[in-house]
Design a protein around this motif. Structure first.
Motif, PDB file in Angstrom:
ATOM      1  N   LEU A  12       0.810  -1.214   0.000  1.00 24.83           N
ATOM      2  CA  LEU A  12       0.000   0.000   0.000  1.00 24.83           C
ATOM      3  C   LEU A  12       0.840   1.260   0.000  1.00 24.83           C
ATOM      4  CD1 LEU A  12      -2.829  -1.059   2.461  1.00 24.83           C
ATOM      5  CD2 LEU A  12      -2.830  -1.118  -0.030  1.00 24.83           C
ATOM      6  N   TRP A  39      -8.507   2.242  16.477  1.00 24.59           N
ATOM      7  CA  TRP A  39      -9.365   2.826  15.454  1.00 24.59           C
ATOM      8  C   TRP A  39     -10.826   2.596  15.804  1.00 24.59           C
ATOM      9  CZ3 TRP A  39      -7.132   5.799  11.818  1.00 24.59           C
ATOM     10  CH2 TRP A  39      -5.764   5.644  11.604  1.00 24.59           C
ATOM     11  N   VAL A  59      -5.222   3.294   0.384  1.00 30.06           N
ATOM     12  CA  VAL A  59      -5.505   3.824   1.720  1.00 30.06           C
ATOM     13  C   VAL A  59      -4.893   5.212   1.806  1.00 30.06           C
ATOM     14  CG1 VAL A  59      -5.152   3.512   4.207  1.00 30.06           C
ATOM     15  CG2 VAL A  59      -5.435   1.517   2.743  1.00 30.06           C
ATOM     16  N   TYR A  60      -5.671   6.177   2.274  1.00 32.05           N
ATOM     17  CA  TYR A  60      -5.091   7.497   2.515  1.00 32.05           C
ATOM     18  C   TYR A  60      -5.541   7.996   3.879  1.00 32.05           C
ATOM     19  CZ  TYR A  60      -9.484   9.800   1.069  1.00 32.05           C
ATOM     20  OH  TYR A  60     -10.776  10.214   0.972  1.00 32.05           O
ATOM     21  N   TYR A  61      -4.829   9.003   4.388  1.00 29.68           N
ATOM     22  CA  TYR A  61      -5.044   9.501   5.739  1.00 29.68           C
ATOM     23  C   TYR A  61      -5.229  11.009   5.725  1.00 29.68           C
ATOM     24  CZ  TYR A  61      -3.061   4.985   6.929  1.00 29.68           C
ATOM     25  OH  TYR A  61      -2.815   3.633   7.023  1.00 29.68           O
ATOM     26  N   LYS A  74      -8.669   7.622   8.602  1.00 28.87           N
ATOM     27  CA  LYS A  74      -8.145   6.659   7.623  1.00 28.87           C
ATOM     28  C   LYS A  74      -9.277   6.264   6.686  1.00 28.87           C
ATOM     29  CE  LYS A  74      -7.182   2.088   8.372  1.00 28.87           C
ATOM     30  NZ  LYS A  74      -6.438   0.956   8.959  1.00 28.87           N
ATOM     31  N   VAL A  76     -10.140   3.686   3.525  1.00 30.88           N
ATOM     32  CA  VAL A  76      -9.793   2.551   2.668  1.00 30.88           C
ATOM     33  C   VAL A  76     -10.750   2.622   1.489  1.00 30.88           C
ATOM     34  CG1 VAL A  76      -9.570   0.051   2.491  1.00 30.88           C
ATOM     35  CG2 VAL A  76      -9.061   1.197   4.658  1.00 30.88           C
ATOM     36  N   GLN A  77     -10.179   2.839   0.301  1.00 29.55           N
ATOM     37  CA  GLN A  77     -11.006   3.048  -0.887  1.00 29.55           C
ATOM     38  C   GLN A  77     -11.436   1.707  -1.483  1.00 29.55           C
ATOM     39  OE1 GLN A  77     -10.094   6.648  -3.252  1.00 29.55           O
ATOM     40  NE2 GLN A  77      -8.030   6.354  -2.443  1.00 29.55           N
ATOM     41  N   PRO A  81     -16.397   2.922   0.562  1.00 35.66           N
ATOM     42  CA  PRO A  81     -15.209   3.270   1.354  1.00 35.66           C
ATOM     43  C   PRO A  81     -15.398   3.009   2.841  1.00 35.66           C
ATOM     44  CG  PRO A  81     -15.754   5.022  -0.191  1.00 35.66           C
ATOM     45  CD  PRO A  81     -16.892   4.050  -0.219  1.00 35.66           C
ATOM     46  N   GLU A  82     -14.316   2.576   3.495  1.00 39.27           N
ATOM     47  CA  GLU A  82     -14.309   2.358   4.939  1.00 39.27           C
ATOM     48  C   GLU A  82     -13.624   3.547   5.601  1.00 39.27           C
ATOM     49  OE1 GLU A  82     -12.337  -1.302   5.815  1.00 39.27           O
ATOM     50  OE2 GLU A  82     -13.838  -2.504   4.765  1.00 39.27           O
ATOM     51  N   HIS A  83     -14.295   4.160   6.575  1.00 40.32           N
ATOM     52  CA  HIS A  83     -13.766   5.314   7.293  1.00 40.32           C
ATOM     53  C   HIS A  83     -13.556   4.936   8.753  1.00 40.32           C
ATOM     54  CE1 HIS A  83     -14.730   8.193   4.029  1.00 40.32           C
ATOM     55  NE2 HIS A  83     -15.693   7.319   3.783  1.00 40.32           N
TER      56      HIS A  83
END
Length: 97
Positions: A12, A39, A59-61, A74, A76-77, A81-83
């Motif tokens: 990643l 998290w 994954v971006y932050y 965070k 996760v695309q 999307p997971e936030h």
């Protein structure tokens, strides 16, 4: 039949296969002495984004502020999307997470 094992891992932190606009930094690999964060999916109702990593990766932050405290958001695309969120910390503490 090919006897070589298939590499099914995904780095990643690796640059994407497509042209990245280079707008912001990519997330780095975790260090060997990294701190594991707790998290949660509980999102603050409103927040302001102060910094972010490049969204061209899976994954971006984001470093976000809510009510004078800072959290890490965070993303996760995926198709949906997971936030998740870690924190909160005061400003000085948030820079060292």
């Amino acid at each position: 039949m090919n006897s070589e094992p298939l590499d099914q891992t995904c780095d990643l932190a690796a640059p994407p296969e497509w042209e990245c606009p280079g707008v912001s930094p990519h997330p780095a690999r975790a260090r060997h002495n990294h701190k594991v964060l707790d998290w949660t999916s509980l999102a603050p109702d409103r927040y302001r984004v102060h910094e972010h990593t490049c969204a061209c990766t899976a994954v971006y932050y984001e470093l976000i502020e809510h009510g004078g405290l800072y959290l890490i958001h965070k993303v996760v695309q995926l198709d949906t999307p997971e936030h998740t969120f870690a924190g909160p910390w005061r400003r000085a503490e948030s820079r060292h997470r």
